[in-house]
Enzyme design. Structure first.
Site, PDB file in Angstrom:
ATOM      1  CG  ASP A  29      46.542  44.870  46.669  1.00 57.03           C
ATOM      2  OD1 ASP A  29      45.350  44.496  46.589  1.00 57.03           O
ATOM      3  OD2 ASP A  29      47.473  44.327  46.060  1.00 57.03           O
ATOM      4  CB  CYS A  44      45.013  49.345  40.962  1.00 58.04           C
ATOM      5  SG  CYS A  44      43.867  48.136  40.276  1.00 58.04           S
ATOM      6  CB  CYS A  99      40.817  45.122  44.082  1.00 57.49           C
ATOM      7  SG  CYS A  99      40.807  43.339  44.350  1.00 57.49           S
ATOM      8  NE  ARG A 100      44.838  48.535  44.753  1.00 54.96           N
ATOM      9  CZ  ARG A 100      46.167  48.587  44.734  1.00 54.96           C
ATOM     10  NH1 ARG A 100      46.793  49.423  45.550  1.00 54.96           N
ATOM     11  NH2 ARG A 100      46.855  47.824  43.915  1.00 54.96           N
ATOM     12  CB  SER A 101      41.856  50.774  38.822  1.00 52.07           C
ATOM     13  OG  SER A 101      42.107  49.502  38.302  1.00 52.07           O
ATOM     14  CG  ASN A 107      41.728  46.954  35.465  1.00 51.28           C
ATOM     15  OD1 ASN A 107      41.426  46.684  34.303  1.00 51.28           O
ATOM     16  ND2 ASN A 107      41.093  47.878  36.139  1.00 51.28           N
TER      17      ASN A 107
HETATM   18  P1  4NP Z   1      44.230  45.567  42.542  1.00 51.12           P
HETATM   19  O1  4NP Z   1      44.461  44.343  43.545  1.00 51.12           O
HETATM   20  O2  4NP Z   1      45.590  46.030  42.101  1.00 51.12           O
HETATM   21  O3  4NP Z   1      43.526  46.568  43.392  1.00 51.12           O
HETATM   22  O4  4NP Z   1      43.374  45.046  41.407  1.00 51.12           O
HETATM   23  C1  4NP Z   1      45.238  43.230  43.216  1.00 51.12           C
HETATM   24  C2  4NP Z   1      44.640  42.126  42.662  1.00 51.12           C
HETATM   25  C3  4NP Z   1      45.398  41.003  42.364  1.00 51.12           C
HETATM   26  C4  4NP Z   1      46.759  41.004  42.630  1.00 51.12           C
HETATM   27  C5  4NP Z   1      47.353  42.115  43.172  1.00 51.12           C
HETATM   28  C6  4NP Z   1      46.596  43.233  43.458  1.00 51.12           C
HETATM   29  N1  4NP Z   1      47.527  39.846  42.359  1.00 51.12           N
HETATM   30  O5  4NP Z   1      48.728  39.869  42.631  1.00 51.12           O
HETATM   31  O6  4NP Z   1      46.998  38.863  41.837  1.00 51.12           O
END
Ligand code: 4NP
Length: 159
Positions: free
Chosen positions: A126, A8, A13-15, A11
């Site tokens: 997200d 994702c 939340c989703r992955s 890294n």
């Molecule tokens: P992820 O979510 O891609 O599912 O881990 C996010 C976590 C943090 C951010 C963006 C997406 N950020 O911009 O900090």
């Protein structure tokens, strides 16, 4: 050994959730020795951090543990993994661009929700800036698609 990498943006939340659920299913199936499973982000914004505490709480409520620490995608991932599973279209595009720069990569890149009957080809949203519902929704999508992914890989690799 089938090598699977979930990707994702951050890294955190989703992955990590995809990695946690898929690892859980592989363990339940007694196939630990047949799989190498990891996750990473197209960005290194959160490198070294554990999964977001809200994602960890959601996982825990469903009996899934998230043990990964955030890291960014690197060139060697394209030869160290057989399957690379982006969570959304942005991740997918970024991965395809990066893969073109690596020679000899035979990794199959396929969006995670290609394995979800209810959202085929769609994006795992997200949840980072949203409410608690978003984390549960991500869990449900990844639970469904992880089951399908595992069945697909068991068939394809005769496991
Ligand atoms: P992820 O979510 O891609 O599912 O881990 C996010 C976590 C943090 C951010 C963006 C997406 N950020 O911009 O900090």
């Amino acid at each position: 050994m089938v090598r699977v990498l979930f990707v994702c943006l951050g890294n955190i939340c989703r992955s990590p959730m995809a990695e946690g659920i898929f690892s859980h299913l592989v363990e339940d199936a007694g196939l630990n020795n047949q799989f190498k499973i990891d996750s990473c982000g197209t960005s290194g914004f959160h490198s070294g951090e554990p999964a977001d505490h809200r994602m960890q709480q959601t996982a825990q409520a469903h009996g899934v543990r998230l043990l990964s620490k955030s890291r960014a995608l690197v060139a060697s991932d394209f030869t160290d993994f057989d399957y690379i599973l982006p969570m959304d279209s942005h991740n997918h595009e970024d991965i395809l661009i990066a893969q073109k720069r690596v020679s000899g990569s035979t990794a199959v890149v396929k969006k995670m929700l290609d394995f979800d009957d209810q959202n085929q080809g769609g994006d795992v949203p997200d949840p980072y800036y949203g409410g608690a519902d978003g984390f549960e929704q991500v869990y449900q999508m990844l639970w469904r698609s992880s089951h399908k992914l595992l069945s697909h890989l068991r068939q394809a690799h005769k496991l």
